[in-house]
Design an enzyme around this catalytic site. Structure first.
Site, PDB file in Angstrom:
ATOM      1  N   GLY A 196     -27.340  31.952 -12.363  1.00  0.00           N
ATOM      2  CA  GLY A 196     -27.308  33.267 -13.006  1.00  0.00           C
ATOM      3  C   GLY A 196     -27.967  33.280 -14.376  1.00  0.00           C
ATOM      4  O   GLY A 196     -28.419  34.330 -14.833  1.00  0.00           O
ATOM      5  N   GLU A 246     -31.538  33.703 -13.695  1.00  0.00           N
ATOM      6  CA  GLU A 246     -31.728  35.081 -13.222  1.00  0.00           C
ATOM      7  C   GLU A 246     -31.694  36.069 -14.396  1.00  0.00           C
ATOM      8  O   GLU A 246     -32.404  37.070 -14.399  1.00  0.00           O
ATOM      9  CB  GLU A 246     -30.658  35.400 -12.169  1.00  0.00           C
ATOM     10  CG  GLU A 246     -30.886  34.555 -10.908  1.00  0.00           C
ATOM     11  CD  GLU A 246     -29.720  34.549  -9.944  1.00  0.00           C
ATOM     12  OE1 GLU A 246     -28.616  34.114 -10.350  1.00  0.00           O
ATOM     13  OE2 GLU A 246     -29.884  34.981  -8.791  1.00  0.00           O
ATOM     14  N   ALA A 288     -23.576  31.661 -13.026  1.00  0.00           N
ATOM     15  CA  ALA A 288     -22.384  32.477 -12.832  1.00  0.00           C
ATOM     16  C   ALA A 288     -21.184  31.538 -12.874  1.00  0.00           C
ATOM     17  O   ALA A 288     -21.312  30.333 -12.609  1.00  0.00           O
ATOM     18  CB  ALA A 288     -22.466  33.176 -11.487  1.00  0.00           C
ATOM     19  N   GLU A 330     -27.890  27.175  -6.419  1.00  0.00           N
ATOM     20  CA  GLU A 330     -26.818  27.794  -5.625  1.00  0.00           C
ATOM     21  C   GLU A 330     -26.593  27.104  -4.281  1.00  0.00           C
ATOM     22  O   GLU A 330     -25.451  27.001  -3.818  1.00  0.00           O
ATOM     23  CB  GLU A 330     -27.128  29.280  -5.401  1.00  0.00           C
ATOM     24  CG  GLU A 330     -26.931  30.157  -6.630  1.00  0.00           C
ATOM     25  CD  GLU A 330     -28.121  30.172  -7.585  1.00  0.00           C
ATOM     26  OE1 GLU A 330     -29.098  29.434  -7.345  1.00  0.00           O
ATOM     27  OE2 GLU A 330     -28.071  30.939  -8.562  1.00  0.00           O
TER      28      GLU A 330
HETATM   29  N1  CAA Z   1     -19.263  27.974 -14.107  1.00  0.00           N
HETATM   30  C1  CAA Z   1     -18.088  27.644 -14.667  1.00  0.00           C
HETATM   31  N2  CAA Z   1     -17.942  26.622 -15.557  1.00  0.00           N
HETATM   32  C2  CAA Z   1     -19.038  25.926 -15.865  1.00  0.00           C
HETATM   33  C3  CAA Z   1     -20.302  26.220 -15.333  1.00  0.00           C
HETATM   34  C4  CAA Z   1     -20.387  27.297 -14.406  1.00  0.00           C
HETATM   35  N3  CAA Z   1     -21.552  27.688 -13.866  1.00  0.00           N
HETATM   36  N4  CAA Z   1     -21.194  25.337 -15.823  1.00  0.00           N
HETATM   37  C5  CAA Z   1     -20.515  24.530 -16.650  1.00  0.00           C
HETATM   38  N5  CAA Z   1     -19.225  24.897 -16.690  1.00  0.00           N
HETATM   39  C6  CAA Z   1     -18.125  24.264 -17.452  1.00  0.00           C
HETATM   40  C7  CAA Z   1     -17.689  22.954 -16.831  1.00  0.00           C
HETATM   41  O1  CAA Z   1     -16.783  23.189 -15.768  1.00  0.00           O
HETATM   42  C8  CAA Z   1     -17.053  22.282 -18.021  1.00  0.00           C
HETATM   43  O2  CAA Z   1     -15.766  22.823 -18.230  1.00  0.00           O
HETATM   44  P1  CAA Z   1     -14.519  21.835 -18.597  1.00  0.00           P
HETATM   45  O3  CAA Z   1     -14.918  21.227 -19.920  1.00  0.00           O
HETATM   46  O4  CAA Z   1     -13.375  22.774 -18.682  1.00  0.00           O
HETATM   47  O5  CAA Z   1     -14.443  20.838 -17.498  1.00  0.00           O
HETATM   48  C9  CAA Z   1     -17.928  22.718 -19.184  1.00  0.00           C
HETATM   49  O6  CAA Z   1     -18.615  23.894 -18.739  1.00  0.00           O
HETATM   50  C10 CAA Z   1     -18.972  21.691 -19.576  1.00  0.00           C
HETATM   51  O7  CAA Z   1     -19.686  21.366 -18.407  1.00  0.00           O
HETATM   52  P2  CAA Z   1     -19.917  19.850 -17.919  1.00  0.00           P
HETATM   53  O8  CAA Z   1     -18.784  18.988 -18.358  1.00  0.00           O
HETATM   54  O9  CAA Z   1     -20.214  19.901 -16.446  1.00  0.00           O
HETATM   55  O10 CAA Z   1     -21.230  19.498 -18.753  1.00  0.00           O
HETATM   56  P3  CAA Z   1     -22.357  18.438 -18.358  1.00  0.00           P
HETATM   57  O11 CAA Z   1     -23.230  18.323 -19.559  1.00  0.00           O
HETATM   58  O12 CAA Z   1     -21.793  17.221 -17.761  1.00  0.00           O
HETATM   59  O13 CAA Z   1     -23.182  19.187 -17.180  1.00  0.00           O
HETATM   60  C11 CAA Z   1     -24.325  21.037 -16.152  1.00  0.00           C
HETATM   61  C12 CAA Z   1     -23.887  20.365 -17.472  1.00  0.00           C
HETATM   62  C13 CAA Z   1     -25.363  20.169 -15.442  1.00  0.00           C
HETATM   63  C14 CAA Z   1     -24.940  22.376 -16.509  1.00  0.00           C
HETATM   64  C15 CAA Z   1     -23.103  21.206 -15.237  1.00  0.00           C
HETATM   65  O14 CAA Z   1     -22.069  21.836 -15.983  1.00  0.00           O
HETATM   66  C16 CAA Z   1     -23.361  22.056 -14.041  1.00  0.00           C
HETATM   67  O15 CAA Z   1     -23.948  21.599 -13.068  1.00  0.00           O
HETATM   68  N6  CAA Z   1     -22.920  23.327 -14.075  1.00  0.00           N
HETATM   69  C17 CAA Z   1     -23.072  24.239 -12.972  1.00  0.00           C
HETATM   70  C18 CAA Z   1     -24.505  24.762 -12.855  1.00  0.00           C
HETATM   71  C19 CAA Z   1     -24.652  25.630 -11.646  1.00  0.00           C
HETATM   72  O16 CAA Z   1     -24.453  25.215 -10.523  1.00  0.00           O
HETATM   73  N7  CAA Z   1     -24.992  26.929 -11.887  1.00  0.00           N
HETATM   74  C20 CAA Z   1     -25.147  27.885 -10.842  1.00  0.00           C
HETATM   75  C21 CAA Z   1     -23.852  28.620 -10.645  1.00  0.00           C
HETATM   76  S1  CAA Z   1     -23.844  29.609  -9.201  1.00  0.00           S
HETATM   77  C22 CAA Z   1     -24.693  31.012  -9.633  1.00  0.00           C
HETATM   78  O17 CAA Z   1     -25.155  31.196 -10.746  1.00  0.00           O
HETATM   79  C23 CAA Z   1     -24.782  31.982  -8.518  1.00  0.00           C
HETATM   80  C24 CAA Z   1     -25.535  33.207  -8.747  1.00  0.00           C
HETATM   81  O18 CAA Z   1     -26.765  33.329  -8.648  1.00  0.00           O
HETATM   82  C25 CAA Z   1     -24.806  34.412  -8.983  1.00  0.00           C
END
Ligand code: CAA
Length: 257
Positions: free
Chosen positions: A111, A114, A66, A134
């Site tokens: 998400g 999911e 998400a 999360e």
């Molecule tokens: N939400 C918003 N933006 C996200 C995102 C997310 N879940 N995942 C990645 N992005 C964005 C980053 O912010 C980045 O944007 P900018 O270029 O503007 O800075 C872009 O995508 C590229 O990401 P990274 O630079 O971080 O890429 P990376 O290769 O270094 O890392 C990754 C990749 C490990 C997937 C890392 O992006 C990450 O950890 N993302 C978050 C993953 C996460 O925690 N997901 C769970 C979200 S909470 C959820 O889903 C709750 C639920 O059940 C409803």
């Protein structure tokens, strides 16, 4: 319609949905969820739908969760509304009457995982990464992960994943039954083509009936579920598909469904 989700439909009712937000690794924000729901509402009314494949744009990510930026300032009421929108959309995907397959081409987190769990099965590229991270963000899974993950991989592994937030690779996802197959990323497309060909060759009503029997039966006790299967099996004999399929076998030719 928004470009946040791209839909391709062929003449035989095979559909490919692509979550199209590659700059944010296809993270699910309200716009993506609305676009996805709009496509699914249309597909629910498609008379000849045969199967749906869902994937993420680009080579790096299926869906990285998400959208954290959007969620960051939400109140509890807003968070509830966001989760409800996602749950409703994901449920529409899950309850389509045809096979729904996730082509997991990279990050499949939060998400995203999911979303994949609501598909009938998932295949993954060998560089895919799965997890419910999360708790690292101070929340719990909110798009169905605490409920669909234990139903797919068992409660012990699900609690491991949702409480540690650890990421697992495609091989571990295969081992625990989160995905059905793992292949090099370059082979995902040929897998999709092969699967499409295979499903097109099968009786469309029997494919729907087989999915319905599994889905509806899973929520029932065994005897009721077996009775459901018998009804759906008998119902096949009321249509043309069974006549054509069995005649083709006896006449040593390919069926023409
Ligand atoms: N939400 C918003 N933006 C996200 C995102 C997310 N879940 N995942 C990645 N992005 C964005 C980053 O912010 C980045 O944007 P900018 O270029 O503007 O800075 C872009 O995508 C590229 O990401 P990274 O630079 O971080 O890429 P990376 O290769 O270094 O890392 C990754 C990749 C490990 C997937 C890392 O992006 C990450 O950890 N993302 C978050 C993953 C996460 O925690 N997901 C769970 C979200 S909470 C959820 O889903 C709750 C639920 O059940 C409803």
């Amino acid at each position: 319609m928004s470009e946040a989700v791209i839909e391709k439909v062929d003449n035989d009712g095979m559909v490919r949905l692509t979550i199209n937000r590659p700059k944010a690794l296809n993270a699910l924000n309200s716009e993506v969820l609305s676009a996805l729901e709009a496509h699914l509402v249309e597909l629910e009314a498609h008379p000849n739908l045969r199967a749906v494949l869902i994937t993420g744009a680009g080579e790096k990510s299926f869906v990285a969760g998400a959208d954290i930026t959007e969620m960051r300032e939400k109140t509890p009421e807003e968070a509830r509304a966001f989760a409800s929108q996602a749950l409703r959309t994901i449920k529409r995907l899950e309850t389509l009457p045809v096979p729904v397959v996730a082509l997991v081409n990279g990050f499949c987190l939060g998400g995203g995982c999911e979303l994949a769990l609501a598909c009938d099965w998932a295949v993954a590229s060998d560089n895919a990464v799965f997890g419910q991270p999360e708790v690292l963000l101070g929340v719990i899974p909110g798009f169905g992960g605490t409920q669909r993950l234990p139903r797919r991989v068992g409660p012990a592994m699900a609690i491991d994943l949702v409480t540690t937030g650890r990421k697992i690779d495609a091989q571990e996802a295969l081992r625990i039954g989160l995905v059905n197959r793992v292949m090099p990323q370059a082979e995902l497309e040929s897998y999709a083509e092969e699967l499409t060909k295979q499903l097109k060759g099968n009786g469309p009503q029997s494919v729907r009936g087989a999915k319905q029997a599994v889905h509806d039966g899973m929520d029932q006790d065994l005897d009721s579920a077996l009775a459901l299967e018998t009804s759906l099996f008998a119902f096949c004999f009321a249509g043309d598909e069974q006549k054509e399929g069995m005649s083709a076998f006896v006449e040593k030719r390919k069926p023409n469904f």
